[in-house]
Design an enzyme around this catalytic site. Sequence first.
Site, PDB file in Angstrom:
ATOM      1  N   CYS A 150      51.016  46.570 -29.332  1.00 57.25           N
ATOM      2  CA  CYS A 150      49.866  46.846 -30.198  1.00 57.25           C
ATOM      3  C   CYS A 150      48.828  45.727 -30.189  1.00 57.25           C
ATOM      4  O   CYS A 150      47.783  45.860 -30.815  1.00 57.25           O
ATOM      5  CB  CYS A 150      50.321  47.115 -31.635  1.00 57.25           C
ATOM      6  SG  CYS A 150      50.827  45.622 -32.521  1.00 57.25           S
TER       7      CYS A 150
ATOM      8  N   CYS B 248      53.546  47.333 -35.504  1.00 60.74           N
ATOM      9  CA  CYS B 248      53.987  48.556 -34.809  1.00 60.74           C
ATOM     10  C   CYS B 248      55.494  48.734 -34.773  1.00 60.74           C
ATOM     11  O   CYS B 248      55.977  49.758 -34.305  1.00 60.74           O
ATOM     12  CB  CYS B 248      53.420  48.581 -33.391  1.00 60.74           C
ATOM     13  SG  CYS B 248      54.255  47.452 -32.252  1.00 60.74           S
TER      14      CYS B 248
ATOM     15  N   CYS C 126      56.459  29.698 -31.622  1.00 64.23           N
ATOM     16  CA  CYS C 126      56.075  29.349 -32.997  1.00 64.23           C
ATOM     17  C   CYS C 126      55.341  30.554 -33.575  1.00 64.23           C
ATOM     18  O   CYS C 126      54.199  30.835 -33.197  1.00 64.23           O
ATOM     19  CB  CYS C 126      55.175  28.116 -32.926  1.00 64.23           C
ATOM     20  SG  CYS C 126      54.737  27.466 -34.527  1.00 64.23           S
TER      21      CYS C 126
ATOM     22  N   CYS D  41      52.016  40.833 -29.416  1.00 60.46           N
ATOM     23  CA  CYS D  41      52.877  42.007 -29.218  1.00 60.46           C
ATOM     24  C   CYS D  41      52.236  42.834 -28.105  1.00 60.46           C
ATOM     25  O   CYS D  41      51.066  43.223 -28.224  1.00 60.46           O
ATOM     26  CB  CYS D  41      52.964  42.823 -30.511  1.00 60.46           C
ATOM     27  SG  CYS D  41      53.712  44.457 -30.279  1.00 60.46           S
TER      28      CYS D  41
ATOM     29  N   CYS E  43      57.764  43.690 -34.855  1.00 63.01           N
ATOM     30  CA  CYS E  43      56.326  43.518 -35.071  1.00 63.01           C
ATOM     31  C   CYS E  43      55.938  44.114 -36.422  1.00 63.01           C
ATOM     32  O   CYS E  43      56.294  45.259 -36.724  1.00 63.01           O
ATOM     33  CB  CYS E  43      55.560  44.207 -33.948  1.00 63.01           C
ATOM     34  SG  CYS E  43      53.773  44.142 -34.167  1.00 63.01           S
TER      35      CYS E  43
HETATM   36 FE    FE Z   1      53.098  45.375 -32.328  1.00 63.33          FE
END
Ligand code: FE
Length: 189
Positions: A157, A108, A177, A154, A105
């Site tokens: 976060c 985070c 995607c 995610c 990510c």
């Molecule tokens: Fe994240």
Amino acid sequence: MKPTRLILLACLTLLFAGCASAVPAETGQAPKLKKGMTCAPGIGPAQSESDKEKTGAMAHKVQKSEEEWKAQLTPEQFQITRQKGTERAFTGKYYNCHKEGVYKCACCGAELFSSKEKYDSGSGWPSFWQPHTKENVAEHSDTSYGMQRTEVTCSQCGAHLGHVFEDGPKPTGQRYCINSASIELDEKK
Ligand code: FE
């Protein structure tokens, strides 16, 4: 009875009838707004658990203010990850990337996808047939722009990553995607 009293009586009857129709049939109780909540979902600072489920705004482990995210991310990353933007097709740094490693990510650092499950979808966005770390990838219904899609975020976060579609390759038939701006490749050394 005088006409003015009749009108007053009619108004009061309508008012009470209006209130009664606003009571949800499931509970029989009038909806209550908690302190700090607004009527618009997703805008008020406090949401009930059921509202959070509906909007996908579950409490995240990593929580930062808008100003903190702005300071940490590039303007493009901020717009895409925190404001649900989309990069233009064939412009991101990873759609044509074939390096090995784990995609984390961009906000985070949580592990999300792997080069092992990446494939060339031809869409112009990095595409994966499944998440590498499933518990870090959350899916939510997204009806924006008059479309019925499944948004991918995610789970650590809340960063917007992209969408998942049912036109991917075997064995899952899914196509995650993902915006390049939402992920960072941790290259295998
Ligand atoms: Fe994240």
